[in-house]
Write a protein that holds these residues in place. Structure first.
Motif, PDB file in Angstrom:
ATOM      1  N   ARG A   8      -5.550   2.140  -4.270  1.00  0.00           N
ATOM      2  CA  ARG A   8      -5.345   2.502  -2.861  1.00  0.00           C
ATOM      3  C   ARG A   8      -4.145   3.411  -2.650  1.00  0.00           C
ATOM      4  N   SER A   9      -3.195   3.380  -3.559  1.00  0.00           N
ATOM      5  CA  SER A   9      -1.936   4.089  -3.349  1.00  0.00           C
ATOM      6  C   SER A   9      -1.813   5.398  -4.117  1.00  0.00           C
ATOM      7  N   GLY A  24       0.813  -1.208   0.000  1.00  0.00           N
ATOM      8  CA  GLY A  24       0.000   0.000   0.000  1.00  0.00           C
ATOM      9  C   GLY A  24       0.843   1.252   0.000  1.00  0.00           C
ATOM     10  N   ASP A  76      -5.927  -2.739  -7.895  1.00  0.00           N
ATOM     11  CA  ASP A  76      -6.336  -2.406  -6.531  1.00  0.00           C
ATOM     12  C   ASP A  76      -5.206  -1.688  -5.788  1.00  0.00           C
TER      13      ASP A  76
END
Length: 153
Positions: free
Chosen positions: A76-77, A45, A72
């Protein structure tokens, strides 16, 4: 000490071999000042990206796109690292059953938006599985880690 983060999706025995080859190459005994962190995309992450000095991405080609797990990771990052990691050296390998074009284009678009810089051109491993893929990924990771170690990245 610099940190190389390897974020690679490995849903099959062959792609696991590729991720292990990346780690092996990055940990070459002559590379002394680089810590290597290896995580699957669903476990990596923004904190990992903020703590690294370079990143190696690995993905499968899924329906002409990157793996959902890598997407994903980017989802998120992206915004948490956008302003903090401009110019982050990066590299990519794609295990593509087809030609990898859509996958490469998608990752390049995101990497460009993040302002990361390519340390090397993306490596596309396409077609039927070949044992040479393992060596190619190992060399890619070794080169990235050696560049960090030498201070040229």
């Amino acid at each position: 000490m610099k940190t190389l983060l390897i974020v690679a999706h490995a849903p099959s025995p062959n792609t696991l071999l590729l991720r292990e080859a990346a780690e092996h190459g990055a940990r070459h005994p002559e590379i002394e000042a680089v810590e290597v962190v290896v995580k699957p995309p669903l476990e990596a992450g923004p904190d990992d990206v903020l703590a690294c000095d370079a990143i190696l991405l690995g993905t499968t080609e899924n329906l002409g796109y990157m793996s959902g797990a890598l997407k994903d990771f980017f989802d998120r990052s992206y915004y948490p690292v956008l302003d903090e990691q401009q110019g982050l050296p990066c590299a990519l390998y794609i295990r593509a059953g087809l030609d990898g074009t859509g996958t490469r284009r998608a990752v390049e678009s995101i990497v460009g938006g993040l302002g990361w810089k390519w340390a090397q051109a993306p490596l596309v491993l396409h077609g039927e599985w070949q044992e040479a893929f393992v060596e190619e990924v190992e060399e890619l990771a070794m080169s990235l880690a050696a560049g960090l170690d030498a201070g040229i990245l």
